[in-house]
Write a protein that holds these residues in place. Sequence first.
Motif, PDB file in Angstrom:
ATOM      1  N   LEU A 131      10.112  -0.876 -11.424  1.00 18.13           N
ATOM      2  CA  LEU A 131      10.010   0.012 -12.572  1.00 18.13           C
ATOM      3  C   LEU A 131      11.179   0.910 -12.919  1.00 18.13           C
ATOM      4  CD1 LEU A 131       6.994   0.916 -13.960  1.00 18.13           C
ATOM      5  CD2 LEU A 131       7.303   2.941 -12.431  1.00 18.13           C
ATOM      6  N   ILE A 132      11.655   0.849 -14.340  1.00 20.29           N
ATOM      7  CA  ILE A 132      12.684   1.303 -14.572  1.00 20.29           C
ATOM      8  C   ILE A 132      12.727   2.858 -14.948  1.00 20.29           C
ATOM      9  CG2 ILE A 132      14.627   1.336 -16.492  1.00 20.29           C
ATOM     10  CD1 ILE A 132      14.151  -1.713 -16.540  1.00 20.29           C
ATOM     11  N   ALA A 133      11.657   3.185 -15.765  1.00 22.65           N
ATOM     12  CA  ALA A 133      11.480   4.531 -16.234  1.00 22.65           C
ATOM     13  C   ALA A 133      12.674   5.082 -16.635  1.00 22.65           C
ATOM     14  CB  ALA A 133      10.645   5.242 -14.640  1.00 22.65           C
ATOM     15  N   MET A 134      13.138   4.505 -17.476  1.00 20.27           N
ATOM     16  CA  MET A 134      14.358   4.979 -18.032  1.00 20.27           C
ATOM     17  C   MET A 134      14.384   6.370 -18.595  1.00 20.27           C
ATOM     18  SD  MET A 134      16.554   3.018 -21.054  1.00 20.27           S
ATOM     19  CE  MET A 134      17.393   1.888 -20.210  1.00 20.27           C
ATOM     20  N   GLN A 168       0.904  -1.187  -0.094  1.00 20.03           N
ATOM     21  CA  GLN A 168       0.100  -0.021  -0.052  1.00 20.03           C
ATOM     22  C   GLN A 168       0.722   1.144   0.112  1.00 20.03           C
ATOM     23  OE1 GLN A 168      -3.623  -0.026   0.337  1.00 20.03           O
ATOM     24  NE2 GLN A 168      -3.268  -2.167  -0.311  1.00 20.03           N
ATOM     25  N   VAL A 169       0.811   2.339  -0.778  1.00 20.72           N
ATOM     26  CA  VAL A 169       1.303   3.198  -1.077  1.00 20.72           C
ATOM     27  C   VAL A 169       0.397   4.586  -0.844  1.00 20.72           C
ATOM     28  CG1 VAL A 169       3.071   4.690  -2.429  1.00 20.72           C
ATOM     29  CG2 VAL A 169       3.155   2.348  -2.267  1.00 20.72           C
ATOM     30  N   ASP A 170       0.887   5.619  -0.381  1.00 16.83           N
ATOM     31  CA  ASP A 170       0.128   6.610  -0.089  1.00 16.83           C
ATOM     32  C   ASP A 170       0.692   7.633  -1.470  1.00 16.83           C
ATOM     33  OD1 ASP A 170      -1.539   6.620   1.876  1.00 16.83           O
ATOM     34  OD2 ASP A 170       0.144   7.109   3.514  1.00 16.83           O
ATOM     35  N   ALA A 171       0.021   8.095  -2.365  1.00 15.71           N
ATOM     36  CA  ALA A 171       0.290   8.499  -3.392  1.00 15.71           C
ATOM     37  C   ALA A 171       0.073  10.248  -3.380  1.00 15.71           C
ATOM     38  CB  ALA A 171      -0.586   7.887  -4.586  1.00 15.71           C
ATOM     39  N   GLU A 172       1.013  10.880  -3.547  1.00 10.84           N
ATOM     40  CA  GLU A 172       0.947  12.180  -3.503  1.00 10.84           C
ATOM     41  C   GLU A 172       0.277  12.887  -4.616  1.00 10.84           C
ATOM     42  OE1 GLU A 172       4.057  16.031  -3.028  1.00 10.84           O
ATOM     43  OE2 GLU A 172       4.719  14.142  -2.204  1.00 10.84           O
ATOM     44  N   ILE A 173      -0.481  13.810  -4.330  1.00 13.46           N
ATOM     45  CA  ILE A 173      -1.271  14.420  -5.573  1.00 13.46           C
ATOM     46  C   ILE A 173      -0.194  15.484  -6.069  1.00 13.46           C
ATOM     47  CG2 ILE A 173      -3.058  15.870  -6.079  1.00 13.46           C
ATOM     48  CD1 ILE A 173      -4.806  14.635  -3.919  1.00 13.46           C
ATOM     49  N   GLY A 174      -0.456  15.309  -7.484  1.00 14.79           N
ATOM     50  CA  GLY A 174       0.645  16.155  -8.197  1.00 14.79           C
ATOM     51  C   GLY A 174       1.831  15.594  -8.902  1.00 14.79           C
ATOM     52  N   LYS A 175       2.015  14.303  -8.124  1.00 19.02           N
ATOM     53  CA  LYS A 175       3.102  13.453  -8.804  1.00 19.02           C
ATOM     54  C   LYS A 175       2.309  12.611  -9.848  1.00 19.02           C
ATOM     55  CE  LYS A 175       6.220  12.543  -4.934  1.00 19.02           C
ATOM     56  NZ  LYS A 175       7.003  11.515  -4.190  1.00 19.02           N
ATOM     57  N   SER A 176       3.311  11.897 -10.899  1.00 17.99           N
ATOM     58  CA  SER A 176       2.706  10.883 -11.751  1.00 17.99           C
ATOM     59  C   SER A 176       2.938   9.587 -10.894  1.00 17.99           C
ATOM     60  CB  SER A 176       3.585  11.056 -12.998  1.00 17.99           C
ATOM     61  OG  SER A 176       4.823  10.339 -12.566  1.00 17.99           O
ATOM     62  N   LEU A 177       1.937   8.705 -11.576  1.00 19.10           N
ATOM     63  CA  LEU A 177       1.882   7.396 -11.109  1.00 19.10           C
ATOM     64  C   LEU A 177       3.401   6.746 -11.256  1.00 19.10           C
ATOM     65  CD1 LEU A 177       0.062   5.088 -10.078  1.00 19.10           C
ATOM     66  CD2 LEU A 177      -0.399   4.630 -12.442  1.00 19.10           C
ATOM     67  N   MET A 178       4.092   7.074 -12.136  1.00 21.58           N
ATOM     68  CA  MET A 178       5.468   6.710 -12.490  1.00 21.58           C
ATOM     69  C   MET A 178       6.205   7.093 -11.024  1.00 21.58           C
ATOM     70  SD  MET A 178       8.533   8.012 -14.837  1.00 21.58           S
ATOM     71  CE  MET A 178       8.663   9.739 -13.544  1.00 21.58           C
ATOM     72  N   GLN A 179       6.185   8.123 -10.893  1.00 20.85           N
ATOM     73  CA  GLN A 179       6.980   8.862  -9.536  1.00 20.85           C
ATOM     74  C   GLN A 179       6.673   8.030  -8.312  1.00 20.85           C
ATOM     75  OE1 GLN A 179       5.939  12.838 -10.051  1.00 20.85           O
ATOM     76  NE2 GLN A 179       8.011  13.395 -10.513  1.00 20.85           N
ATOM     77  N   VAL A 180       5.544   7.897  -8.087  1.00 15.81           N
ATOM     78  CA  VAL A 180       4.808   7.053  -6.760  1.00 15.81           C
ATOM     79  C   VAL A 180       5.266   5.662  -6.773  1.00 15.81           C
ATOM     80  CG1 VAL A 180       2.778   6.226  -5.770  1.00 15.81           C
ATOM     81  CG2 VAL A 180       2.697   8.622  -6.460  1.00 15.81           C
ATOM     82  N   VAL A 181       5.084   4.936  -8.024  1.00 16.63           N
ATOM     83  CA  VAL A 181       5.618   3.381  -8.173  1.00 16.63           C
ATOM     84  C   VAL A 181       7.246   3.468  -8.044  1.00 16.63           C
ATOM     85  CG1 VAL A 181       5.631   1.570  -9.696  1.00 16.63           C
ATOM     86  CG2 VAL A 181       3.453   2.796  -9.499  1.00 16.63           C
ATOM     87  N   ARG A 182       8.215   4.163  -8.741  1.00 17.14           N
ATOM     88  CA  ARG A 182       9.347   4.112  -8.854  1.00 17.14           C
ATOM     89  C   ARG A 182       9.985   4.642  -7.615  1.00 17.14           C
ATOM     90  NH1 ARG A 182      11.939   8.538 -12.567  1.00 17.14           N
ATOM     91  NH2 ARG A 182      11.277   9.622 -10.645  1.00 17.14           N
TER      92      ARG A 182
END
Length: 106
Positions: free
Chosen positions: A37-40, A15-29
């Motif tokens: 998640l590499i997000a090269m 479970q992750v608290d996802a900060e509004i304003g970030k992208s899903l990529m930033q939250v997962v990575r």
Amino acid sequence: MPTITVISRTGEERQVDAEIGKSLMQVVRDDSGFEDLIAMCGGCLSCATCHVHVHGAAEGALPPLGPDEDDLLAGSPDRSADSRLSCQVPITEMLEGIRVRIADEG
């Protein structure tokens, strides 16, 4: 701040608290504790290494799939109807409770 579930390639869930304003990529990575998640390209929509499967999103919670995102996902053998590039999904309150599985590398 919505809470989302991130699922690693091995099936481990967090479970992750996802900060509004970030992208899903930033939250997962950056916030999930998984290194799958590499997000090269860092979110520049040029590599598809932030491919995820999004489950449980309310209608209208995700932005429409754009043509560039669609083209990049076309090359993934793990693509499905719920595939998205996580760099293209902004975190909003509407994403509360979604489940995000990191896609297999292809």
